[in-house]
Motif scaffolding. Structure first.
Motif, PDB file in Angstrom:
ATOM      1  N   SER A 163       0.874  -1.175   0.000  1.00 57.24           N
ATOM      2  CA  SER A 163       0.000   0.000   0.000  1.00 57.24           C
ATOM      3  C   SER A 163       0.907   1.219   0.000  1.00 57.24           C
ATOM      4  CB  SER A 163      -0.858   0.039   1.254  1.00 57.24           C
ATOM      5  OG  SER A 163      -1.574  -1.158   1.380  1.00 57.24           O
ATOM      6  N   THR A 165       1.435   5.548   0.044  1.00 59.92           N
ATOM      7  CA  THR A 165       0.972   6.923   0.168  1.00 59.92           C
ATOM      8  C   THR A 165       2.209   7.811   0.177  1.00 59.92           C
ATOM      9  OG1 THR A 165      -0.512   8.432   1.305  1.00 59.92           O
ATOM     10  CG2 THR A 165       0.972   7.138   2.673  1.00 59.92           C
ATOM     11  N   ARG A 189      -4.378   6.386  -0.965  1.00 59.22           N
ATOM     12  CA  ARG A 189      -3.699   5.105  -0.876  1.00 59.22           C
ATOM     13  C   ARG A 189      -3.767   4.421  -2.239  1.00 59.22           C
ATOM     14  NH1 ARG A 189      -5.565   0.365  -0.780  1.00 59.22           N
ATOM     15  NH2 ARG A 189      -4.410  -1.406   0.100  1.00 59.22           N
TER      16      ARG A 189
END
Ligand code: HEM
Ligand SMILES: [Cu+2]
Lengths: 287, 694
Positions: A163, A165, A189
């Protein structure tokens, strides 16, 4: 004497070409995981089709231009010949057919190689949370409660679900021998699924320009056998270097660490905290 | 020496904003290169001004050029601007290649931030201040002549577009001397370009230069489209227009619809930076994905704005130098129009990697491939045009042939990039850089250079030197392959674009080859300038003032070279495609008119130059937060526009006798010229009068 000099010349010319081709081993041409492998295969498939697309133009252009040169008195000259349905069909229909054919290929592979698609495997994927920072990467292992900066160790053969970010501007994570890139954006995300099929060290980095330290923002992916991976985890935990509040504050400084940093523990919900960092009313990030 | 010098008057300008001061304090090679570039700008400007003064040419320049609203002069000024800006941008490109070749596990010659300014200015200049002015100038010069018109629909607006573009280019040059430019690339993606991450003046320079340029281009688009709709001469139906006019029309439509999203995007970014809005910031609900969409909603059609006029040039050149009508005119028109429409349906391929669903990516990928079909059709149409023709390998034709074969390779890599899974691998790498140079150098630069060689004799009355032209051509082609083919390999190996330092020794040989290629490209540019110099010196030997050096096909060749201010002594009437070529064959070309009439032409106007200077000053003031100057500049713009609307005496009359005198003088020259066969067209025997085979 002359011959040996000639050979020497050839060697000098050939050397860069030979050493040059080694460069492709840094990319997906030397795939080290199922995703990059599928991408490479798609590339070869497409390359073969494209030879037929470009071939006719590359052959016909010089041939026709040369044959009909003005000094060639044996070539036909028909200045009023401007149209033929046959030729017209030939230049519209086969290309359209090729594009329609390629569309099926494109649709299929795009679905198959969607970065969000989980990789089928007997084990559940390893969860990794990657944070793009200036000018470094933080990899959080939420299940192991550890984190690593500019180093990503993964077990071979087990799918990895990353994931992403960003704690700063938009960036893009690319590990060419394992999979394609995806953007990391603040407050959002994104996701990348990949796996390594053989142990090794693979280069990764940010490929979306983000300032002075951009060129240095690289990291190594270390693919380890399952037992070595356990060993790596144990060593990280043993190091007693927690990601405490002062380390957290340093994340947002514009620096690149000289060496990867391994954090023996990372607070619960760290990724979520960074994700919502820009929503935090206490934080005067603007102005 | 830190801190603003005088905040009320000079805004945030500091002594350290000047590269000379920086180089004095800290004479590193990097600062010296910066100061050297600034010196070149200052000395170049001062030298030009001194030269003009010494020659006493200010009045001439002001009266005959700067205030002129004649589409031909405006066209020439656009092209001059393009060459000036091209010189800077090519040097920057070469400098970047030198940096990457020397920065392998070493710092190289420039600092990372300086390198970032280099790719940002290089990209912005090449697109907005080299390519756009070049094609706008080419269209300006040629299109009204081809449709048999005396000017564009709105001559004053045309001058305003030119001066807005010129003012914007001026801002780009000033950024070399005062302050620094953006490091955010030609696309200026936020949030990197927001205040939080780039508080300096760089992005502001970028914003205002691009905004002014984009407004100028929107106005040009409107002007050209209306000209084509409304100003065609009698008998010139749409389907009889030369293909260059069709591609102009498509480009204009694209300009009208595609430039506004850019203007909006830069304006919103300006609101973020100046007034604390949050359109694209990380915090308070901003979202940079909106910027990406707006920017590429402009950006993709933009590449067709750039390429279509070149396609038009190739259509003219291939047909003329094959002595043959264009193959499949109707299918060319359909293909051009389809390309224009489809170009609005593919913008998302510039960010396949932003995390949207696979189905969206696939849909846009397929749309992208689909554009390849009409584009391929056009290439084949040019091949069939040569088929059964009589091909002459003049310089414009050489560019056309090199284009066809090189552009196809760029198209192939375009299809690779249209496959989202493959784009994931090579997006943001040098593969992409190689791809778009592979499209733009043949698909724009070669086209513009072909057009420059082709129409130069029309504009100035003499041919360009053939030998130097061939040399320049050879360098552009060899240089291109050496400079950009290695980048495909490097990109496939994962080398990121915009990289100032390299830590991978395996990249070395490829970067060296690319560096040599860049030097050859620099030589190509130099050869072009030498060619111009040589051609001017030997112009008497190469005069083609009869006006038709290539046995041309369109109306532009039916008049003198250079044409009179009003273009046509009597407006032509046409009865088919390729009108001039046909009348030469029918024996009714060059018929003297029955009578001459007074011709009304627009008067010169200072409004264009004034608006250009005022808007550049406003932009500069906004960059440096000199609020008083910004307000003054904006007021001056408004007052100029209002004042102009009170001027009602905007035209003057060229009398019938004067028209007759000029026309007869040209006819005398025409009939004194010796007609020549096509084999002799690149020799001094060519006086611009074509021999017509029975
Ligand atoms: C003539 C010789 C040229 C050379 C040597 C050259 C070289 C370069 C180099 C080295 C870069 C940076 C690559 C990187 O990011 O690592 C670049 C970027 C770029 N070039 Fe060129 N180029 C040339 C011509 C052109 C032309 C004709 C155009 C367009 C009409 C063009 C448009 C661009 C653009 C848009 C970028 C991207 C800038 C960015 O990253 O924001 N270039 N070029
Ligand atoms: Cu595009």
């Amino acid at each position: 004497m002359a011959a040996s000099r000639f050979l020497g010349l050839i060697a000098i010319l050939a050397l860069p070409a030979l050493s040059g081709c080694a460069v492709l081993r840094l990319g997906a041409m030397d795939a080290a995981g199922p995703i990059a492998e599928a991408q490479r295969n798609l590339y070869f498939l497409l390359a073969i089709v494209l030879i037929f697309v470009a071939g006719p133009v590359l052959v016909l252009t010089p041939l026709i231009a040369w044959h009909y040169r003005i000094s060639n008195k044996h070539s036909t000259f028909r200045p009023k010949w401007v149209f033929s349905w046959w030729l017209e069909g030939l230049i519209w229909i086969p290309p359209a057919g090729i594009v329609i054919g390629l569309s099926f290929l494109l649709w299929n592979y795009t679905q198959r190689l969607d970065p969000y698609r989980p990789i089928a495997a007997s084990q559940p994927p390893l969860e990794i949370q990657a944070v793009a920072l200036d000018w470094k990467w933080l990899f959080i292992y939420p299940e192991e409660h550890i984190a690593a900066m500019n180093e990503l160790a993964i077990p071979v053969s087990r799918p990895v679900r990353i994931s992403l970010t960003s704690g700063t501007v938009m960036q893009a994570m690319l590990i060419p021998r394992l999979a394609g890139q995806i953007y990391a954006m603040a407050g959002m995300r994104t996701e990348l699924n990949l796996a390594a099929s053989q142990p090794g060290v693979y280069r990764g980095g940010n490929v979306q320009f983000n300032g002075t330290g951009f060129a240095k923002q690289k990291f190594d992916v270390i693919a380890l056998s399952p037992s070595d991976y356990e060993g790596w985890l144990a060593a990280v935990r043993a190091a007693a270097n927690p990601l405490d509040p002062s380390a957290y504050a340093q994340l947002f400084e514009k620096t690149t660490p000289a060496q990867p940093i391994l954090f023996s523990s990372a607070p619960e919900g760290l990724f979520q905290k960074i994700l919502s960092r820009y929503q935090d009313p206490d934080m005067k990030v603007h102005r | 020496m830190n801190g603003a010098i005088s905040p009320t008057i000079l805004g945030r300008l500091e002594w350290l904003s000047l590269p000379f001061v920086r180089a004095w304090q800290n004479p590193t090679p990097d600062e010296l290169i910066g100061a050297g570039a600034a010196t070149i700008v200052v000395v170049g400007m001062a030298g030009t001004i001194a030269l003009i003064t010494a020659l006493g040419k200010w009045r001439y320049l002001w009266r005959d050029w700067f205030t002129s609203v004649d589409h031909k002069k405006i066209g020439i000024m656009y092209v001059v601007l393009a060459f000036v800006m091209m010189s800077r941008a090519v040097v920057e490109g070469v400098l970047m290649r030198m940096q990457q070749a020397t920065a392998i596990n070493a710092p190289g010659i420039v600092e990372p931030d300086h390198f970032a300014q280099l790719f940002s200015t290089h990209g912005s200049i090449m697109i907005f201040f080299m390519a756009m002015p070049f094609l706008t100038g080419m269209i300006n010069y040629v299109m009204p002549l081809q449709i048999g018109s005396r000017d564009v629909a709105f001559p004053l607006l045309n001058s305003i577009s030119l001066w807005l573009t010129g003012g914007a280019a001026g801002l780009m040059m000033v950024s070399l001397v005062i302050g620094q430019f953006s490091t955010g690339g030609w696309s200026g993606y936020p949030p990197y370009t927001e205040l939080e991450f780039s508080p300096d003046v760089g992005p502001d320079y970028w914003i205002w230069a691009v905004t002014l340029g984009s407004i100028g281009s929107t106005l040009s688009g409107l002007n050209f489209a209306v000209t084509i709709y409304k100003m065609r001469c009698a008998g010139m139906t749409m389907m009889r227009m030369p293909l260059f006019c069709w591609t102009t029309l498509c480009t204009s439509i694209l300009m009208i619809f595609a430039m506004p999203p850019l203007t909006v995007a830069t304006a919103m970014l300006a609101l973020d930076r100046y007034l604390g809005f949050h359109f694209f910031t990380n915090d308070l609900g901003g979202n940079m994905m909106n910027y990406a969409n707006l920017f590429w909603l402009f950006g993709h059609p933009e590449v067709y704005i750039l390429i279509l006029p070149a396609f038009g040039v190739y259509s003219e050149v291939v047909s003329t130098f094959s002595s043959k009508e264009l193959y499949g005119y109707r299918s060319m028109v359909i293909a051009t129009m389809s390309i224009a429409v489809m170009s609005f349906t593919v913008w998302l391929h510039h960010f396949f990697t932003m995390g949207q669903s696979a189905s969206i990516n696939a849909a846009f990928g397929i749309a992208t491939m689909a554009i390849g079909v009409p584009t391929g059709v056009k290439i084949y149409d040019w091949i069939w045009t040569m088929f059964m023709g009589q091909v002459r390998f003049t310089v414009p034709m050489l560019y056309s042939l090199a284009f066809m074969m090189t552009f196809v390779l760029g198209g192939l890599t375009g299809i690779i990039l249209a496959f989202p899974p493959l784009d994931y691998l090579v997006h943001n790498t040098l593969f992409l850089v190689a791809h778009f140079h592979n499209m733009l150098i043949p698909g724009l630069l070669y086209g513009m250079l072909a057009g420059y060689h082709y129409w130069f004799p029309k504009a100035f009355g003499f041919r360009l030197n053939e030998k130097w032209g061939q040399l320049a051509f050879g360098c552009w082609v060899v240089g291109f392959y050496l400079a950009f083919m290695p980048l495909y390999v490097l990109g496939a190996a994962g080398m990121a674009r915009r990289t100032a330092e390299i830590f991978e020794p395996a990249f070395r040989p490829w970067l060296y080859v690319a560096g040599i290629g860049a030097l050859i490209l620099l030589a190509a540019l130099v050869a072009l300038f030498v060619q111009l110099w040589v051609s001017i010196r030997e112009r008497e030997a190469n005069r083609v003032d009869a006006g038709d050096p290539w046995d041309g096909r369109g109306l532009e060749w039916s008049i003198a070279g250079p044409p009179p201010e009003y273009n046509f002594a009597v407006l032509p009437t046409v009865s088919g495609g390729d009108p001039f070529y046909t009348s030469k064959r029918n024996g009714d070309a060059y018929l003297p008119p029955e009578r001459y009439e007074n011709i009304e032409v627009p008067k010169n106007s200072v409004v264009g130059p004034l608006l250009g200077v005022f808007s550049a000053a406003t932009g500069f003031a906004l960059v440096w937060h000199m609020w008083w100057l910004a307000i003054l500049g904006m007021l001056a713009i408004i007052i100029t526009v209002i004042a102009r609307s009170f001027i009602r005496d905007t035209h003057r009359i060229v009398s019938a006798t004067e028209v007759e005198r000029v026309d007869l003088a040209w006819r005398d020259k025409l009939f004194a010229s010796r007609s020549i066969s096509r084999e002799m067209e690149t020799t001094s025997a060519n006086q611009g009068f074509a021999e017509v085979a029975a």
